[in-house]
Design a protein around this motif. Sequence first.
Motif, PDB file in Angstrom:
ATOM      1  N   ASP A   1      -3.264   8.564   4.094  1.00 40.71           N
ATOM      2  CA  ASP A   1      -2.399   8.248   2.981  1.00 40.71           C
ATOM      3  C   ASP A   1      -1.882   6.764   3.131  1.00 40.71           C
ATOM      4  OD1 ASP A   1      -0.319   8.086   1.615  1.00 40.71           O
ATOM      5  OD2 ASP A   1       0.831   9.661   2.377  1.00 40.71           O
ATOM      6  N   PHE A   2      -2.639   5.867   2.322  1.00 39.39           N
ATOM      7  CA  PHE A   2      -2.569   4.349   2.466  1.00 39.39           C
ATOM      8  C   PHE A   2      -1.213   3.971   2.073  1.00 39.39           C
ATOM      9  CE2 PHE A   2      -7.051   5.322   2.510  1.00 39.39           C
ATOM     10  CZ  PHE A   2      -7.467   4.638   3.263  1.00 39.39           C
ATOM     11  N   ASP A   3      -0.354   4.714   1.745  1.00 37.29           N
ATOM     12  CA  ASP A   3       1.438   4.291   1.562  1.00 37.29           C
ATOM     13  C   ASP A   3       1.928   4.349   2.873  1.00 37.29           C
ATOM     14  OD1 ASP A   3       0.742   3.221  -0.936  1.00 37.29           O
ATOM     15  OD2 ASP A   3       1.047   4.987  -2.050  1.00 37.29           O
TER      16      ASP A   3
ATOM     17  N   SER B   1       0.826  -2.154   8.327  1.00 38.74           N
ATOM     18  CA  SER B   1       1.611  -1.563   7.052  1.00 38.74           C
ATOM     19  C   SER B   1       0.509  -1.055   6.083  1.00 38.74           C
ATOM     20  CB  SER B   1       2.113  -3.019   6.526  1.00 38.74           C
ATOM     21  OG  SER B   1       0.784  -3.662   6.101  1.00 38.74           O
ATOM     22  N   PRO B   2       1.173  -0.374   4.982  1.00 39.57           N
ATOM     23  CA  PRO B   2       0.200   0.207   4.177  1.00 39.57           C
ATOM     24  C   PRO B   2      -0.536  -0.875   3.475  1.00 39.57           C
ATOM     25  CG  PRO B   2       2.546   0.923   3.457  1.00 39.57           C
ATOM     26  CD  PRO B   2       2.566  -0.014   4.740  1.00 39.57           C
ATOM     27  N   ARG B   3      -0.298  -2.106   3.301  1.00 37.83           N
ATOM     28  CA  ARG B   3      -1.045  -3.059   2.928  1.00 37.83           C
ATOM     29  C   ARG B   3      -2.234  -3.525   3.898  1.00 37.83           C
ATOM     30  NH1 ARG B   3      -3.135  -8.243   2.241  1.00 37.83           N
ATOM     31  NH2 ARG B   3      -3.244  -9.295   0.100  1.00 37.83           N
ATOM     32  N   ASP B   4      -1.926  -3.480   5.165  1.00 35.03           N
ATOM     33  CA  ASP B   4      -2.736  -3.567   6.467  1.00 35.03           C
ATOM     34  C   ASP B   4      -3.835  -2.420   6.305  1.00 35.03           C
ATOM     35  OD1 ASP B   4      -1.556  -5.830   7.446  1.00 35.03           O
ATOM     36  OD2 ASP B   4      -0.626  -4.658   8.987  1.00 35.03           O
TER      37      ASP B   4
ATOM     38  N   GLY C   1      -9.552   7.891  -7.988  1.00 37.99           N
ATOM     39  CA  GLY C   1      -9.337   7.566  -6.788  1.00 37.99           C
ATOM     40  C   GLY C   1     -10.145   5.911  -6.650  1.00 37.99           C
ATOM     41  N   CYS C   2      -9.649   5.157  -7.365  1.00 42.51           N
ATOM     42  CA  CYS C   2     -10.300   3.833  -7.421  1.00 42.51           C
ATOM     43  C   CYS C   2     -10.218   2.780  -6.207  1.00 42.51           C
ATOM     44  CB  CYS C   2      -9.698   2.941  -8.786  1.00 42.51           C
ATOM     45  SG  CYS C   2      -8.084   2.440  -8.567  1.00 42.51           S
ATOM     46  N   GLY C   3      -9.231   3.200  -5.567  1.00 39.49           N
ATOM     47  CA  GLY C   3      -9.136   2.155  -4.430  1.00 39.49           C
ATOM     48  C   GLY C   3      -8.778   0.884  -4.647  1.00 39.49           C
ATOM     49  N   PRO C   4      -9.187  -0.064  -4.150  1.00 38.43           N
ATOM     50  CA  PRO C   4      -8.731  -1.476  -4.162  1.00 38.43           C
ATOM     51  C   PRO C   4     -10.005  -2.146  -5.153  1.00 38.43           C
ATOM     52  CG  PRO C   4      -9.810  -1.297  -2.112  1.00 38.43           C
ATOM     53  CD  PRO C   4      -9.930   0.131  -2.591  1.00 38.43           C
ATOM     54  N   PHE C   5     -10.397  -1.670  -6.337  1.00 41.42           N
ATOM     55  CA  PHE C   5     -11.183  -2.164  -7.377  1.00 41.42           C
ATOM     56  C   PHE C   5     -12.348  -2.419  -6.498  1.00 41.42           C
ATOM     57  CE2 PHE C   5     -11.581  -6.157 -10.292  1.00 41.42           C
ATOM     58  CZ  PHE C   5     -11.900  -5.246 -11.322  1.00 41.42           C
ATOM     59  N   THR C   6     -13.239  -1.400  -6.457  1.00 44.90           N
ATOM     60  CA  THR C   6     -14.487  -1.594  -5.777  1.00 44.90           C
ATOM     61  C   THR C   6     -15.540  -1.393  -7.032  1.00 44.90           C
ATOM     62  OG1 THR C   6     -13.944  -0.632  -3.792  1.00 44.90           O
ATOM     63  CG2 THR C   6     -16.237  -0.386  -4.334  1.00 44.90           C
ATOM     64  N   PHE C   7     -15.331  -0.367  -7.893  1.00 48.79           N
ATOM     65  CA  PHE C   7     -16.119   0.147  -9.124  1.00 48.79           C
ATOM     66  C   PHE C   7     -16.373  -1.218 -10.084  1.00 48.79           C
ATOM     67  CE2 PHE C   7     -17.467   2.125 -12.918  1.00 48.79           C
ATOM     68  CZ  PHE C   7     -18.123   3.133 -12.691  1.00 48.79           C
ATOM     69  N   GLY C   8     -15.412  -1.849 -10.629  1.00 49.80           N
ATOM     70  CA  GLY C   8     -15.623  -2.826 -11.556  1.00 49.80           C
ATOM     71  C   GLY C   8     -16.592  -3.798 -10.875  1.00 49.80           C
TER      72      GLY C   8
ATOM     73  N   ALA D   1      -2.370   5.789  -4.313  1.00 52.33           N
ATOM     74  CA  ALA D   1      -1.662   5.113  -3.195  1.00 52.33           C
ATOM     75  C   ALA D   1      -1.545   3.632  -4.044  1.00 52.33           C
ATOM     76  CB  ALA D   1      -2.855   4.665  -2.264  1.00 52.33           C
ATOM     77  N   ALA D   2      -0.159   3.569  -4.062  1.00 47.06           N
ATOM     78  CA  ALA D   2       0.347   2.208  -4.456  1.00 47.06           C
ATOM     79  C   ALA D   2      -0.204   1.038  -3.813  1.00 47.06           C
ATOM     80  CB  ALA D   2       1.841   2.333  -4.182  1.00 47.06           C
ATOM     81  N   SER D   3      -0.458   1.292  -2.353  1.00 45.01           N
ATOM     82  CA  SER D   3      -1.107   0.016  -1.755  1.00 45.01           C
ATOM     83  C   SER D   3      -2.516  -0.341  -2.060  1.00 45.01           C
ATOM     84  CB  SER D   3      -1.211   0.113  -0.116  1.00 45.01           C
ATOM     85  OG  SER D   3      -1.946   1.557   0.273  1.00 45.01           O
ATOM     86  N   MET D   4      -3.566   0.592  -2.634  1.00 50.71           N
ATOM     87  CA  MET D   4      -4.642   0.349  -3.088  1.00 50.71           C
ATOM     88  C   MET D   4      -4.545  -0.181  -4.319  1.00 50.71           C
ATOM     89  SD  MET D   4      -7.039   1.382  -0.981  1.00 50.71           S
ATOM     90  CE  MET D   4      -7.609   2.211   0.084  1.00 50.71           C
ATOM     91  N   ARG D   5      -3.582   0.201  -5.314  1.00 48.89           N
ATOM     92  CA  ARG D   5      -3.375   0.174  -6.667  1.00 48.89           C
ATOM     93  C   ARG D   5      -2.971  -1.498  -6.532  1.00 48.89           C
ATOM     94  NH1 ARG D   5      -0.432   4.636  -6.991  1.00 48.89           N
ATOM     95  NH2 ARG D   5       1.198   3.327  -7.600  1.00 48.89           N
ATOM     96  N   ALA D   6      -2.073  -2.046  -5.763  1.00 50.29           N
ATOM     97  CA  ALA D   6      -1.628  -3.475  -5.575  1.00 50.29           C
ATOM     98  C   ALA D   6      -2.659  -4.112  -5.090  1.00 50.29           C
ATOM     99  CB  ALA D   6      -0.321  -3.375  -4.609  1.00 50.29           C
ATOM    100  N   LEU D   7      -3.413  -3.907  -4.247  1.00 48.73           N
ATOM    101  CA  LEU D   7      -4.446  -4.731  -3.461  1.00 48.73           C
ATOM    102  C   LEU D   7      -5.626  -4.935  -4.437  1.00 48.73           C
ATOM    103  CD1 LEU D   7      -5.226  -6.031  -1.063  1.00 48.73           C
ATOM    104  CD2 LEU D   7      -6.543  -4.251  -0.326  1.00 48.73           C
ATOM    105  N   GLY D   8      -6.056  -3.807  -5.359  1.00 50.05           N
ATOM    106  CA  GLY D   8      -6.913  -3.681  -6.272  1.00 50.05           C
ATOM    107  C   GLY D   8      -6.397  -4.810  -7.545  1.00 50.05           C
ATOM    108  N   LYS D   9      -5.109  -4.844  -7.876  1.00 48.07           N
ATOM    109  CA  LYS D   9      -4.504  -5.504  -8.825  1.00 48.07           C
ATOM    110  C   LYS D   9      -4.857  -7.211  -8.441  1.00 48.07           C
ATOM    111  CE  LYS D   9      -2.617  -5.546 -12.633  1.00 48.07           C
ATOM    112  NZ  LYS D   9      -3.626  -5.329 -14.021  1.00 48.07           N
TER     113      LYS D   9
END
Length: 165
Positions: free
Chosen positions: A49-51, A58-61, A101-108, A129-137
């Motif tokens: 649970d990455f949040d 931290s979740p970002r870590d 389940g995109c995680g931190p923008f791997t697919f694109g 996971a908001a932390s994954m979405r934020a890092l992906g952004k």
Amino acid sequence: MRWKRWLEDLRRSFIVESIRSDERSAGGILLGHDMNWAFWNGIGGGQADFDEPSGNLSPRDRAMLYEYLNQKAHVDELIHAFDKFAQPVNVARGATIVDIGCGPFTFGPALANVLGNGVSFRYFGVDRAASMRALGKEHEAKYEANARLSVVPTRRVQSQRKAKR
């Protein structure tokens, strides 16, 4: 197909160097933990649970550790699959991609690596996971700033989690 130089350079500067330059990292220690602990406890083998924080992470870590430990293999797998699926390139031109389940923008970036410049597609990342979405952004903005992906506003969708009882 191999990683194109732009993608490897971005991975190294945005992910690898961020972890290695952290004051908690040295030698085989990542953000204060050995690799084994980081993988199994820090990121739960990739299913955490990455949040939620974990120890001093931290979740970002935790999202950054996920990228550091897992993303290269995921991108390699995706590049191989896209190389088979997206040839000829016209198959993917203008496609709409929904990554659950995109995680931190791997697919694109992996798809862009295969398709090359000038082939557009729409990408919608969905991750709880908001932390994954934020890092992906963050990464989305970095890729665009380095003129490797032309990113139009995307929707990184948050699922609604049921309250724990």
